[in-house]
Design a protein around this motif. Sequence first.
Motif, short mmCIF file in Angstrom:
data_model
loop_
_atom_site.label_atom_id
_atom_site.label_comp_id
_atom_site.label_asym_id
_atom_site.label_seq_id
_atom_site.Cartn_x
_atom_site.Cartn_y
_atom_site.Cartn_z
N GLU A 175 0.90 -1.17 -0.15
CA GLU A 175 0.00 0.01 0.03
C GLU A 175 0.72 1.48 0.01
OE1 GLU A 175 -3.09 0.64 -0.35
OE2 GLU A 175 -3.83 -1.64 -0.49
N THR A 176 2.00 1.43 0.91
CA THR A 176 2.87 2.45 0.74
C THR A 176 3.36 2.60 -0.33
OG1 THR A 176 3.33 1.80 3.20
CG2 THR A 176 4.76 3.42 2.12
N LYS A 177 4.01 1.51 -1.16
CA LYS A 177 4.51 1.70 -2.30
C LYS A 177 3.55 2.20 -3.47
CE LYS A 177 8.01 -2.05 -2.51
NZ LYS A 177 8.41 -3.42 -3.14
N LEU A 178 2.47 1.70 -3.40
CA LEU A 178 1.43 2.31 -4.55
C LEU A 178 1.03 3.65 -4.46
CD1 LEU A 178 -0.94 -0.71 -4.51
CD2 LEU A 178 0.59 -0.06 -6.49
N SER A 179 1.13 4.18 -2.98
CA SER A 179 0.78 5.47 -2.54
C SER A 179 1.79 6.44 -3.10
CB SER A 179 0.66 5.75 -1.01
OG SER A 179 -0.49 4.95 -0.78
N GLN A 180 3.41 5.76 -2.85
CA GLN A 180 4.49 6.52 -3.21
C GLN A 180 4.58 6.72 -4.78
OE1 GLN A 180 7.62 4.73 -1.70
NE2 GLN A 180 7.26 5.67 0.35
N ILE A 181 4.30 5.54 -5.31
CA ILE A 181 4.33 5.48 -6.82
C ILE A 181 3.19 6.67 -7.59
CG2 ILE A 181 3.73 4.17 -9.15
CD1 ILE A 181 5.03 2.04 -7.47
N HIS A 182 1.92 6.37 -7.06
CA HIS A 182 0.85 7.02 -7.52
C HIS A 182 0.98 8.70 -7.24
CE1 HIS A 182 -2.01 4.15 -8.94
NE2 HIS A 182 -1.53 3.37 -7.90
N GLN B 109 4.15 10.15 -6.89
CA GLN B 109 5.16 10.67 -7.74
C GLN B 109 4.77 10.68 -9.20
OE1 GLN B 109 8.27 7.84 -7.20
NE2 GLN B 109 8.91 8.79 -5.30
N ALA B 110 3.89 9.82 -9.54
CA ALA B 110 3.18 9.79 -11.01
C ALA B 110 2.47 11.20 -11.13
CB ALA B 110 2.33 8.58 -11.22
N ALA C 224 4.70 14.27 -11.41
CA ALA C 224 5.55 14.20 -12.69
C ALA C 224 4.26 14.55 -13.75
CB ALA C 224 5.96 12.98 -12.92
N ALA C 225 3.14 14.34 -13.60
CA ALA C 225 2.17 14.83 -14.66
C ALA C 225 1.93 16.20 -14.24
CB ALA C 225 0.69 13.99 -14.44
N ASP C 226 1.59 16.68 -13.09
CA ASP C 226 1.33 18.16 -12.89
C ASP C 226 2.61 18.80 -13.28
OD1 ASP C 226 -0.27 17.49 -9.61
OD2 ASP C 226 -0.94 17.43 -11.51
N ALA C 227 4.03 18.48 -13.10
CA ALA C 227 5.04 19.29 -13.45
C ALA C 227 5.11 19.43 -14.91
CB ALA C 227 6.24 18.41 -12.91
N ARG C 228 4.64 18.26 -15.82
CA ARG C 228 4.84 18.29 -16.94
C ARG C 228 3.57 19.42 -17.60
NH1 ARG C 228 5.59 12.73 -16.73
NH2 ARG C 228 3.41 12.26 -16.95
N SER C 229 2.45 19.27 -16.95
CA SER C 229 1.39 20.16 -17.31
C SER C 229 1.48 21.64 -16.84
CB SER C 229 -0.07 19.69 -16.86
OG SER C 229 -0.05 19.91 -15.50
N ALA D 246 17.07 13.94 -19.19
CA ALA D 246 16.64 13.12 -18.04
C ALA D 246 15.15 12.75 -18.64
CB ALA D 246 16.48 14.19 -17.00
N PRO D 247 14.86 11.58 -18.06
CA PRO D 247 13.36 11.02 -18.38
C PRO D 247 12.43 11.47 -17.66
CG PRO D 247 14.65 9.70 -16.76
CD PRO D 247 15.49 10.70 -17.12
N SER D 248 11.08 11.73 -18.33
CA SER D 248 10.11 12.35 -17.91
C SER D 248 9.35 11.81 -16.84
CB SER D 248 9.21 12.90 -18.83
OG SER D 248 8.73 11.94 -19.63
N ALA D 249 9.45 10.26 -16.85
CA ALA D 249 8.61 9.38 -15.86
C ALA D 249 9.55 8.90 -14.86
CB ALA D 249 8.13 8.31 -16.76
N PRO D 250 9.10 8.45 -13.61
CA PRO D 250 10.02 8.10 -12.69
C PRO D 250 10.81 6.64 -13.06
CG PRO D 250 7.88 8.22 -11.77
CD PRO D 250 7.80 8.65 -13.43
#
Length: 188
Positions: A133-140, A142-143, A146-151, A174-178
């Motif tokens: 659950e913690t991993k999923l929360s962190q991944i979501h 960060q995703a 990253a989406a907010d930063a791109r927009s 640098a890659p745009s995704a984690p």
Amino acid sequence: MPLFGKSDTFSENPDVRQVEKMIAKEAREDQKNLDHTIKDLSGAEKTHNQSIKTADKAQHALDKAVENEHKAAKALNRAVHNHDAAISNEQNAEKTVQIKQQHETRLEQDLEQKRRHLNELQQRKAQNDQLRETKLSQIHAQAAAAADARSASFDNNGQRATVGGAPPATAAGAPSAPVTGAGGALKA
């Protein structure tokens, strides 16, 4: 998104989707192991209960054999043969009781070991669920960041804007995704 089972709502990001699928697979394997252990425990409890009934029957048989031995002793002058037979039955019944009680003790120890194993698996599963659950929360998170930063990096004309005078991240290579490393851990 549900943690367990299949879902059609996986993330659109392939890296995140891969981690989500791996985590869902781990959860299914944990559940399968837990179900198997519960089934083993149920079988051990059933066998243990049967052994208790069998030992009780053997105890009753021993009590009856002792009673028969006393009756035969009273009639010793008339039936020496019956007396010897009753003694033999008593000895056999005692041996049977001892064997059944030893078996009951072994089954009880095995049952306790299976209970401990089940408790350990339940605790391990709970910890693993929390980590997932913690991993999923962190991944979501960060995703989403990253989406907010791109927009946010695009102005109204569709041109990339530089924040704080720094060039855009993709322009610097640098890659745009984690990026994930071994074991699905995110790399900075």
